[in-house]
Write a protein that holds these residues in place. Structure first.
Motif, PDB file in Angstrom:
ATOM      1  N   SER A 182      -4.042 -21.454 -25.115  1.00  0.00           N
ATOM      2  CA  SER A 182      -4.464 -20.230 -24.340  1.00  0.00           C
ATOM      3  C   SER A 182      -5.837 -20.452 -23.985  1.00  0.00           C
ATOM      4  CB  SER A 182      -4.093 -18.807 -25.454  1.00  0.00           C
ATOM      5  OG  SER A 182      -5.152 -19.183 -26.459  1.00  0.00           O
ATOM      6  N   PHE A 183      -6.697 -20.784 -24.628  1.00  0.00           N
ATOM      7  CA  PHE A 183      -8.196 -20.955 -24.250  1.00  0.00           C
ATOM      8  C   PHE A 183      -7.976 -21.915 -22.961  1.00  0.00           C
ATOM      9  CE2 PHE A 183     -11.704 -19.668 -27.003  1.00  0.00           C
ATOM     10  CZ  PHE A 183     -11.053 -18.842 -27.468  1.00  0.00           C
ATOM     11  N   PHE A 184      -7.453 -22.978 -22.978  1.00  0.00           N
ATOM     12  CA  PHE A 184      -7.483 -23.939 -22.007  1.00  0.00           C
ATOM     13  C   PHE A 184      -6.886 -23.148 -20.668  1.00  0.00           C
ATOM     14  CE2 PHE A 184      -5.260 -27.160 -19.318  1.00  0.00           C
ATOM     15  CZ  PHE A 184      -6.548 -28.080 -19.083  1.00  0.00           C
ATOM     16  N   PHE A 185      -5.697 -22.645 -20.792  1.00  0.00           N
ATOM     17  CA  PHE A 185      -5.001 -22.089 -19.618  1.00  0.00           C
ATOM     18  C   PHE A 185      -5.675 -20.886 -19.093  1.00  0.00           C
ATOM     19  CE2 PHE A 185      -1.399 -24.892 -21.087  1.00  0.00           C
ATOM     20  CZ  PHE A 185      -1.602 -25.921 -19.720  1.00  0.00           C
ATOM     21  N   GLY A 186      -6.195 -20.103 -20.086  1.00  0.00           N
ATOM     22  CA  GLY A 186      -6.866 -18.740 -19.564  1.00  0.00           C
ATOM     23  C   GLY A 186      -8.148 -19.283 -18.721  1.00  0.00           C
ATOM     24  N   TYR A 187      -9.048 -20.090 -19.303  1.00  0.00           N
ATOM     25  CA  TYR A 187     -10.307 -20.398 -18.801  1.00  0.00           C
ATOM     26  C   TYR A 187      -9.969 -21.178 -17.453  1.00  0.00           C
ATOM     27  CZ  TYR A 187     -13.405 -18.876 -22.396  1.00  0.00           C
ATOM     28  OH  TYR A 187     -14.054 -18.286 -23.410  1.00  0.00           O
ATOM     29  N   HIS A 193     -10.636 -35.335 -13.098  1.00  0.00           N
ATOM     30  CA  HIS A 193     -10.591 -35.985 -14.338  1.00  0.00           C
ATOM     31  C   HIS A 193     -11.783 -36.303 -15.153  1.00  0.00           C
ATOM     32  CE1 HIS A 193      -8.686 -38.487 -17.658  1.00  0.00           C
ATOM     33  NE2 HIS A 193      -9.973 -39.324 -17.177  1.00  0.00           N
ATOM     34  N   TYR A 194     -12.907 -36.531 -14.579  1.00  0.00           N
ATOM     35  CA  TYR A 194     -13.985 -36.621 -15.357  1.00  0.00           C
ATOM     36  C   TYR A 194     -14.836 -35.202 -15.607  1.00  0.00           C
ATOM     37  CZ  TYR A 194     -13.895 -41.576 -13.757  1.00  0.00           C
ATOM     38  OH  TYR A 194     -13.507 -42.781 -13.624  1.00  0.00           O
ATOM     39  N   ILE A 195     -14.457 -34.417 -14.755  1.00  0.00           N
ATOM     40  CA  ILE A 195     -15.201 -32.941 -15.046  1.00  0.00           C
ATOM     41  C   ILE A 195     -14.311 -32.332 -16.286  1.00  0.00           C
ATOM     42  CG2 ILE A 195     -15.251 -30.502 -14.100  1.00  0.00           C
ATOM     43  CD1 ILE A 195     -15.902 -31.831 -11.610  1.00  0.00           C
ATOM     44  N   PHE A 196     -12.903 -32.380 -16.187  1.00  0.00           N
ATOM     45  CA  PHE A 196     -12.297 -31.985 -17.290  1.00  0.00           C
ATOM     46  C   PHE A 196     -12.336 -32.882 -18.765  1.00  0.00           C
ATOM     47  CE2 PHE A 196      -8.353 -29.588 -15.408  1.00  0.00           C
ATOM     48  CZ  PHE A 196      -9.248 -29.229 -14.420  1.00  0.00           C
ATOM     49  N   ALA A 197     -12.792 -34.025 -18.733  1.00  0.00           N
ATOM     50  CA  ALA A 197     -13.023 -34.906 -19.834  1.00  0.00           C
ATOM     51  C   ALA A 197     -14.344 -34.512 -20.304  1.00  0.00           C
ATOM     52  CB  ALA A 197     -12.851 -36.245 -19.521  1.00  0.00           C
ATOM     53  N   TYR A 210      -2.999 -32.471 -17.114  1.00  0.00           N
ATOM     54  CA  TYR A 210      -4.201 -33.054 -17.533  1.00  0.00           C
ATOM     55  C   TYR A 210      -3.808 -32.447 -19.160  1.00  0.00           C
ATOM     56  CZ  TYR A 210      -8.566 -33.657 -19.779  1.00  0.00           C
ATOM     57  OH  TYR A 210      -9.742 -34.282 -20.690  1.00  0.00           O
ATOM     58  N   TYR A 211      -3.466 -30.950 -19.270  1.00  0.00           N
ATOM     59  CA  TYR A 211      -3.242 -30.531 -20.752  1.00  0.00           C
ATOM     60  C   TYR A 211      -2.234 -31.492 -21.475  1.00  0.00           C
ATOM     61  CZ  TYR A 211      -2.306 -27.542 -24.670  1.00  0.00           C
ATOM     62  OH  TYR A 211      -2.166 -26.908 -25.752  1.00  0.00           O
ATOM     63  N   PHE A 212      -1.134 -31.571 -20.688  1.00  0.00           N
ATOM     64  CA  PHE A 212       0.111 -32.592 -21.290  1.00  0.00           C
ATOM     65  C   PHE A 212      -0.019 -33.797 -21.292  1.00  0.00           C
ATOM     66  CE2 PHE A 212       1.894 -27.976 -20.021  1.00  0.00           C
ATOM     67  CZ  PHE A 212       2.144 -27.631 -21.582  1.00  0.00           C
ATOM     68  N   MET A 268      -4.510 -32.037 -26.791  1.00  0.00           N
ATOM     69  CA  MET A 268      -4.621 -30.552 -27.535  1.00  0.00           C
ATOM     70  C   MET A 268      -3.367 -30.363 -27.755  1.00  0.00           C
ATOM     71  SD  MET A 268      -7.702 -28.694 -25.349  1.00  0.00           S
ATOM     72  CE  MET A 268      -7.529 -29.326 -23.434  1.00  0.00           C
ATOM     73  N   PHE A 269      -3.250 -29.265 -28.755  1.00  0.00           N
ATOM     74  CA  PHE A 269      -2.145 -28.740 -29.274  1.00  0.00           C
ATOM     75  C   PHE A 269      -2.523 -27.346 -29.782  1.00  0.00           C
ATOM     76  CE2 PHE A 269      -3.652 -31.710 -32.449  1.00  0.00           C
ATOM     77  CZ  PHE A 269      -3.129 -30.814 -33.367  1.00  0.00           C
ATOM     78  N   GLY A 270      -1.431 -26.696 -30.044  1.00  0.00           N
ATOM     79  CA  GLY A 270      -1.606 -25.266 -30.733  1.00  0.00           C
ATOM     80  C   GLY A 270      -1.862 -24.026 -29.758  1.00  0.00           C
ATOM     81  N   PHE A 271      -1.478 -23.037 -30.438  1.00  0.00           N
ATOM     82  CA  PHE A 271      -1.487 -21.755 -29.352  1.00  0.00           C
ATOM     83  C   PHE A 271      -2.919 -21.408 -28.963  1.00  0.00           C
ATOM     84  CE2 PHE A 271      -1.984 -16.974 -29.076  1.00  0.00           C
ATOM     85  CZ  PHE A 271      -1.458 -17.090 -28.181  1.00  0.00           C
ATOM     86  N   LEU A 272      -4.099 -21.497 -29.919  1.00  0.00           N
ATOM     87  CA  LEU A 272      -5.419 -21.184 -29.708  1.00  0.00           C
ATOM     88  C   LEU A 272      -5.987 -21.914 -28.473  1.00  0.00           C
ATOM     89  CD1 LEU A 272      -7.509 -19.083 -30.223  1.00  0.00           C
ATOM     90  CD2 LEU A 272      -8.464 -20.504 -31.930  1.00  0.00           C
TER      91      LEU A 272
END
Length: 143
Positions: free
Chosen positions: A104-109, A20-24, A90-92, A97-101
Motif C-alpha cells: 500500500s505504501f509503494f503503490f500509494g506513493y 530503475h536506479y531512482i527506484f532502487a 519493479y514491485y513484482f 517487497m511483500f506484505g500489505f503495508l
C-alpha cells in the motif's frame, strides 16, 4: 488512444534506465550518485515530450481537427501512466517487497508521484503546443 500511447511511450523510453536506479535508491536503500546523468535524463524527457506533443498537435491540425487543447495535455502527460505501469514491473519483478503495508505504501506513493509526473509533463506538452499554435497562426497572412 493510439496517439496518446505513442506520445507517452517515446518519452518514457528516454528515462526507462534511470527509473530503475531512482527506484532502487528510493525503495531499495541504495545510494544514487549520478545527479548529472539524472539532470540530462530529465532535460531529455522534457525536450522529447515537448517535441512529440508539438508533432502530434501539428498532425491533428493538418487533418483540420482544431480541438487540440486537452489532447496535447493528455499526450504530454501519458508518460506518467507508463511510469505507474513500470511500478508494477519493479514491485513484482525487482523489489522483493511483500506484505500489505509495503504494497500500500509503494503503490500509494507511486500513484502520487506518477500523477505529479502526469500533471508536469501534461503542462509541458500543452505549453509547447500553445507556443507552436500561436506561432504558426501568427505567420498566416490574410490578403
Amino acid at each position: 488512444p493510439c496517439q496518446v500511447f505513442m506520445a507517452g511511450f517515446l518519452p518514457f523510453s528516454a528515462i526507462y534506465i534511470e527509473l530503475h536506479y531512482i527506484f532502487a535508491s528510493v525503495w531499495g536503500h541504495k545510494l544514487y550518485t549520478l545527479y548529472g546523468i539524472l539532470l540530462i535524463a530529465f532535460l531529455m524527457l522534457v525536450i522529447v515530450t515537448a517535441f512529440i506533443t508539438v508533432a502530434l498537435t501539428y498532425f491533428q491540425l493538418a487533418i483540420e481537427d482544431h480541438r487540440w487543447w486537452w489532447r496535447s495535455f493528455f499526450s504530454g502527460g501519458a508518460t506518467g501512466l507508463f511510469v505507474y505501469t513500470y511500478c508494477f514491473f519493479y514491485y513484482f519483478g525487482r523489489s522483493g517487497m511483500f506484505g500489505f503495508l509495503q504494497t500500500s505504501f509503494f503503490f500509494g506513493y507511486m500513484l502520487i508521484a506518477s500523477y505529479a509526473a502526469f500533471i508536469m509533463l501534461g503542462t509541458i506538452g500543452f505549453a509547447s503546443s500553445l507556443v507552436f499554435v500561436r506561432r504558426i497562426y501568427r505567420a498566416i497572412k490574410c490578403d
